[in-house]
Design an enzyme around this catalytic site. Structure first.
Site, PDB file in Angstrom:
ATOM      1  N   SER A 186       0.837  -1.195   0.000  1.00  0.00           N
ATOM      2  CA  SER A 186       0.000   0.000   0.000  1.00  0.00           C
ATOM      3  C   SER A 186       0.869   1.240   0.000  1.00  0.00           C
ATOM      4  O   SER A 186       1.896   1.309   0.662  1.00  0.00           O
ATOM      5  CB  SER A 186      -0.926  -0.029   1.213  1.00  0.00           C
ATOM      6  OG  SER A 186      -0.737   1.116   2.001  1.00  0.00           O
ATOM      7  N   LYS A 187       0.457   2.191  -0.800  1.00  0.00           N
ATOM      8  CA  LYS A 187       1.248   3.406  -0.921  1.00  0.00           C
ATOM      9  C   LYS A 187       1.295   4.171   0.391  1.00  0.00           C
ATOM     10  O   LYS A 187       2.235   4.898   0.668  1.00  0.00           O
ATOM     11  CB  LYS A 187       0.662   4.296  -2.019  1.00  0.00           C
ATOM     12  CG  LYS A 187       1.040   3.832  -3.393  1.00  0.00           C
ATOM     13  CD  LYS A 187       0.126   4.397  -4.454  1.00  0.00           C
ATOM     14  CE  LYS A 187       0.211   3.547  -5.722  1.00  0.00           C
ATOM     15  NZ  LYS A 187      -0.945   3.684  -6.574  1.00  0.00           N
TER      16      LYS A 187
END
Length: 441
Positions: free
Chosen positions: A231-232
RNA sequence: GGCCCCGUCGUCUAGUGGACCAGGACGCAGCCCUCUCAAGGCUGAGAUCGCGGGUUCGAAUCCCGCCGGGGCUACCA
């Protein structure tokens, strides 16, 4: 390779790009870059720039393109019209609400949902907004995946998919296989999430009379340490983040290649060219792999040590803006075997632009420091001369290196720093002597 | 729910019926080297090969079942 510009390039995309590149080069083929930007809502020019940037940084040069799907609308329209005319597709006038209701009902009755095909036989009259759906045949399809072997599907179990949205734009499952065929793409190498899309794409190609790709390869996931998707927000995953954190593209390429593939030997360090010579899809892993920052750090350290010193100095420059080019050049050799990332250099050299606080010295240490300052006053300010002077002093008094160097280091640098003669030589002579004398004043 | 994919040390992996009481690498621990920090060398701990059956003289490797994770099932890609 056909990334979508709907977010900055992350390591998963980068690995897919790398494997595509390696495969194409290995086969002596053509590496095409296509931007799959049919989702107008989510595609941005900024993200497209990230893609070019990232490819460039990694050294993955493309032979053809970039092509943009957003510039090929006519082609998709033409093919959709053909499918419609030949009875392989039909217009669907159902509203999103109606479709949601169908789906809800199916769920309530615990039966697998598939579109009802209402619009195939009796579309509701008086509506003008429509999508185009592919009419799935009832057959059995299979592919020989280069990584997974035979994978097959019963197409009767797949509901008629929308291939053209009501705004007239094609969806991925339509545009992508079509472009692959038109661009003579021989091998489709993409992430595992697309495996289930393959039967729809094959049906489409068959209807259109285009040849299926020679080969498919569905790559396993790159995962976060907890085995969830990267996940960013929670992880360092963007290529730009790695660049800013002091990673070398050589190291990132090397690490990414090893994440899900191995050469079958015990070698681990490879240049891009060496990877091209060794890469083989058959040796790509089936299971997802966790991105391991520690191993990347180790590989990065190796690549830093492999750099010619002048090159290291150049790469260090953006991370040590306080220092001039000449100092960088002089510092590089001592730094080389002490870094895992380029930013690590800051910690070792902070003393060059920041005076350390006064050290605590016992009387003996203070005495040694005083002697050192005196001995150094008439010494040439080069690492060699400094080292010789300090060694002479040490022997004269019978001091150990630790006894002599420790007080010097704490007076001049404060914390960790390169070997003592480098630490001193990198600093201006007067400044170095001042720091030593100030500590014993 | 339906369909599809996946499952070896903490992590990346080797392994395609016997050379595997499972090898390498990262990380970790200890030792050596040593002016700090590193780098380097050596040693070590760490995997009942998801689980249960079966086939076989013999299975991590073949077959069946199960469990667990994931993907698709979108007018995202």
């Amino acid at each position: 390779m056909a990334p979508s510009p709907t977010g900055p390039l992350h390591v998963g995309n980068a690995r897919t790009a790398l494997y595509n590149f390696l495969f194409a080069r290995r086969q002596g083929g053509v590496f095409i870059l296509r931007i799959d930007d049919t989702d107008l809502e989510r595609s941005t020019a900024e993200d497209e720039a990230y893609i070019f940037d990232g490819f460039q940084w990694l050294g993955l040069g493309w032979d053809e393109g970039p092509f943009r799907q957003s510039e090929r609308l006519d082609i998709y329209k033409e093919h959709a019209a053909r499918l419609l005319a030949e009875g392989h597709a039909y217009r669907c006038y159902c509203t999103p609400e109606e479709l949601a209701e169908e789906r809800r009902l199916a769920e309530a009755e615990k039966r697998p949902y598939r579109y009802s095909r209402r619009c195939l036989s009796n579309p509701p009259p008086g509506r003008d907004s429509f999508t185009v759906r592919l009419q799935m045949p009832e057959t059995r399809l299979s592919i020989e995946d280069l990584i997974r072997g035979t994978v097959s599907w019963d197409t009767a179990l797949i509901g008629d998919p929308v291939i053209v949205k009501s705004d007239g734009w094609p969806v991925y499952n339509f545009a992508s296989p079509l472009d692959d065929a038109l661009m003579k793409v021989t091998h489709v190498i993409r992430a595992e999430e697309h495996l289930s899309n393959t039967p729809v794409q094959i049906v489409l190609l068959d209807f259109l009379g285009y040849a299926r790709p020679e080969g498919y390869a569905h790559l396993p996931w790159v995962l976060a340490p907890d085995r969830t998707k990267l996940s960013k927000r929670r992880h360092r995953v963007l290529l730009t983040q790695f660049r800013d954190a002091g990673y070398l593209p050589e190291a990132v390429v090397n690490y990414l290649a090893l994440l899900g593939w191995n050469p079958g030997t015990e070698e681990e360090i490879f240049t891009l060219e060496e990877l091209v010579a060794r890469f083989d899809l058959a040796r790509v892993q089936k299971a997802g792999a966790i991105f391991d920052q520690d191993k990347l750090d180790w590989i990065n350290g190796i690549w830093i040590r492999r750099l010619p010193v002048e090159e290291l100095a150049r790469r260090l420059a953006p991370f040590l803006v306080e220092l001039d080019e000449a100092t960088l050049k002089r510092a590089a050799p001592a730094l080389q075997e002490r870094l895992r990332t380029l930013v690590d250099a800051r910690e070792l050299l902070t003393y060059l632009w920041e005076r350390p606080g006064p050290p605590e010295l016992d009387p003996e240490s203070a005495e040694r420091l005083r002697s050192a300052a005196a001995a150094l006053r008439d010494t040439d300010w080069t690492p060699g001369a400094i080292e010789a002077a300090l060694e002479r002093l040490r022997e004269e008094h019978g001091w150990t290196r630790n006894q002599l160097f420790k007080p010097i280091r704490s007076a001049v640098a404060g914390g960790n720093s390169p070997p003592i003669h480098d630490t001193l030589a990198l600093l201006n002579k007067q400044e170095a002597l001042d720091r030593m004398l100030r500590a014993v004043a």
